[in-house]
Design a protein around this motif. Structure first.
Motif, PDB file in Angstrom:
ATOM      1  N   PRO A   1       1.689   3.765  -5.215  1.00 51.57           N
ATOM      2  CA  PRO A   1       1.738   2.590  -4.332  1.00 51.57           C
ATOM      3  C   PRO A   1       2.277   1.371  -5.082  1.00 51.57           C
ATOM      4  CG  PRO A   1      -0.347   3.709  -4.091  1.00 51.57           C
ATOM      5  CD  PRO A   1       0.348   4.352  -5.253  1.00 51.57           C
TER       6      PRO A   1
ATOM      7  N   THR B   1       5.927   7.986  -6.338  1.00 48.18           N
ATOM      8  CA  THR B   1       4.848   8.202  -5.369  1.00 48.18           C
ATOM      9  C   THR B   1       3.671   7.235  -5.571  1.00 48.18           C
ATOM     10  OG1 THR B   1       4.001   9.898  -6.840  1.00 48.18           O
ATOM     11  CG2 THR B   1       5.348  10.657  -5.003  1.00 48.18           C
TER      12      THR B   1
ATOM     13  N   LYS C   1       0.828  -1.221   0.000  1.00 45.10           N
ATOM     14  CA  LYS C   1       0.000   0.000   0.000  1.00 45.10           C
ATOM     15  C   LYS C   1       0.857   1.263   0.000  1.00 45.10           C
ATOM     16  CE  LYS C   1      -4.380  -1.385   0.480  1.00 45.10           C
ATOM     17  NZ  LYS C   1      -5.406  -1.009  -0.501  1.00 45.10           N
ATOM     18  N   LEU C   2       2.100   1.124   0.449  1.00 45.18           N
ATOM     19  CA  LEU C   2       2.965   2.303   0.504  1.00 45.18           C
ATOM     20  C   LEU C   2       3.587   2.571  -0.862  1.00 45.18           C
ATOM     21  CD1 LEU C   2       4.906   1.956   3.892  1.00 45.18           C
ATOM     22  CD2 LEU C   2       2.646   2.891   3.459  1.00 45.18           C
ATOM     23  N   SER C   3       3.952   3.827  -1.073  1.00 48.80           N
ATOM     24  CA  SER C   3       4.595   4.170  -2.346  1.00 48.80           C
ATOM     25  C   SER C   3       6.038   3.682  -2.331  1.00 48.80           C
ATOM     26  CB  SER C   3       4.568   5.685  -2.542  1.00 48.80           C
ATOM     27  OG  SER C   3       5.420   6.290  -1.604  1.00 48.80           O
TER      28      SER C   3
END
Lengths: 278, 270
Positions: free
Chosen positions: B145, B143, B103-105
């Motif tokens: 995900p 940026t 879920k994180l970039s």
């Protein structure tokens, strides 16, 4: 020396950074869990309102708030390994040059921040459902007791975090069983005296028992001078015995938790358990 | 005399399988049954073998994620597992599965790694950006995900993650498996460039014979947890009197690299 301190601070911050961004990305789930925490707490508190019993309402509200705080703290640390197994990042975290103490300290700092946010939101929500006032409560004393009990719960959380290392399948389940047992024996919503006699000695082993007893006194639960409009919170000096027990528990449980976690990690490296995903 | 960057001596590892209601018993087969080899500083060493041959087990031991049952491992002179904290500062690892917080970039994942290694984000971020640019990735993807990226892009970010800590030793466990031809070529070109410019010591496991021939100065054939042959690709081909490295592998190990694994062998790796 400065370099080593800077590095340690950055490594501790890494876990707060990660937790913050994961919270941001999973914000809809965070809202759902907070909503559930609030409605669950409100449903319990309304039992007191329905009975037109201010003392009961206050007992339940304090129980709900403290349980939200302590269970969030415990859960965030205890489930950290299980979360990493689900994400598939466990091996990368364990092969980073982070001392395990710093790793678990970073997790604990984020867990503490998370617990404070959740408990505050539940408190604000409960004020919409009940006419509870905080006027007269010894809130400073409550914070001191919570900080003291944080150490003990971090120790318990670290020990429980080892369970998903031990068993990818059963470990996460076991952490919830342990959490449920704490809820049952600690007198969160009732005095421990109502528990069956054979369980009561176990309640003495739970740090939550002392946290709840001390905080209820500091808020003024059971004090004849407490009225629905003004609480008669006791001074901090009256809960020194509970504070001492909590600090001793923290001093024992944190190193014990780290020792247990270290042993389990080494065992997992012998058996190849770090690789397996949950 | 130059000391090897990696020394592996008589390395042994076997896993115990749990039977219901019984104590764990040692597996009859060794995942690694006495493996020895050296990797010179700045050398790219290839480990070839089918699934279950012990490649990933070996990489995990070098990565400090597994403790061997016997033998000796030294990374830049530091003995494992006794000096694992020192070794962790010296190694970067890329595994076949790009393990990230999906879920994180990319930027968030990389900054997290930088902090985890105690690096200043202001130092680590440009380094990661440089790696990504050289791997042909655009800045705007930073940026996005990870879950929205292709496997090839995720693997490139995985390489950037391993290199942002500037490790003298890089452990690559099938880094190009499942990549499209363009991404595979990007990664291979980058690794050649990295070894030339930085002198990074690389251990590479792969199923891809052409990749091994292109990248590795020395190749080891691993089968059933044993190093059955070792040398340059030319030497291995000569020893097996084979026209290709693929043929040499089959002759020297008695199995195929990609489809020769038995269920028992595959289970050993899992």
């Amino acid at each position: 020396m400065d370099g080593a301190i800077d590095r340690t601070l950055r490594q501790t911050w890494a876990f707060v950074f990660r937790g913050y961004h994961l919270t941001r990305r999973y914000i809809s789930w965070v809202i759902v869990f907070n909503f559930y925490a609030l409605t669950g707490s409100a449903a319990v508190a309304l039992i007191g309102v329905a009975a037109h019993d201010h003392r009961l309402t206050l007992t339940l509200v304090v129980g709900a708030l403290l349980w939200n705080f302590l269970s969030t703290l415990y859960n965030e640390i205890a489930m950290s390994v299980a979360y990493e197994r689900w994400e598939g990042t466990l091996e990368y975290t364990f092969m980073a040059p982070v001392p395990r103490f710093v790793h678990l300290a970073g997790l604990s700092v984020f867990a503490l921040c998370n617990s404070i946010v959740i408990t505050t939101s539940v408190l604000l929500g409960l004020m919409l459902f009940t006419d509870i006032t905080l006027a007269g409560a010894n809130l400073g004393g409550v914070i001191v007791v919570l900080l003291a009990s944080t150490l003990a719960f971090v120790g318990l959380g670290v020990m429980a975090a080892a369970l998903p290392v031990l068993s990818p399948e059963r470990g996460a389940e076991a952490t919830h069983i342990f959490q449920g047992s704490l809820l049952l024996v600690s007198g969160v919503y009732y005095p421990v005296e109502v528990l069956p006699a054979w369980i009561q000695p176990i309640s003495a082993l739970s740090p939550a028992t002392y946290t709840l007893a001390a905080c209820r006194r500091l808020v003024g639960v059971g004090d004849p001078a407490t009225t629905p409009h003004r609480l008669a919170g006791a001074p901090l000096a009256t809960v020194v015995p509970e504070l001492v027990v909590l600090l001793v528990m923290g001093a024992a449980l944190v190193p014990l938790g780290l020792w247990v976690f270290g042993r389990v990690e080494r065992w997992a490296k012998h058996t190849g358990r770090l690789k397996r995903t949950g | 005399m130059v000391l090897p960057a990696i020394q592996v001596r008589d390395l042994r590892k076997r896993f115990r399988k749990r039977r219901r209601l019984r104590k764990a018993t040692a597996s009859a087969e060794w995942a690694l049954g006495g493996v020895s080899f050296d990797v010179a500083p700045g050398e790219t060493y290839g480990l070839l073998g089918p699934n279950g041959s012990g490649k990933s087990t070996l990489i995990r031991i070098l990565s400090t994620l597994l403790i061997a049952d016997g033998g000796e491992v030294r990374v830049l002179g530091h003995r494992l597992p006794d000096e694992q904290t020192r070794v962790r500062r010296l190694i970067g690892r890329v595994s076949v599965d790009a393990a990230f917080y999906k879920k994180l970039s990319a930027r968030e994942n990389l900054l997290y790694t930088a902090l985890l290694y105690g690096l200043k984000p202001s130092v680590a971020e440009p380094r990661a950006m440089d790696v990504l640019e050289r791997l042909g990735m655009e800045e705007r993807t930073f940026t996005v995900p990870l879950e929205e990226m292709s496997r090839g892009m995720q693997q490139k970010i995985s390489i950037a993650r391993a290199l942002m800590i500037n490790p003298p030793v890089l452990l690559l466990d099938e880094p190009t498996t499942g990549l499209d031809p363009k991404s595979r070529r990007d990664v291979q070109t980058f690794l050649e460039d990295l070894r030339r410019r930085e002198g990074t010591t690389i251990v590479l496991t792969t199923h891809d014979m052409a990749e091994a021939e292109r990248l590795c100065a020395c190749i080891g054939f691993l089968a059933h947890g044993r190093l059955v042959a070792e040398g340059t690709s030319e030497l291995l081909k000569r020893a097996a009197e084979a026209a290709t490295l693929d043929d040499a592998f089959i002759k020297l190990t008695g199995e195929r690299v990609t489809d020769g694994e038995t269920p028992a062998a595959a289970a050993k790796e899992s």
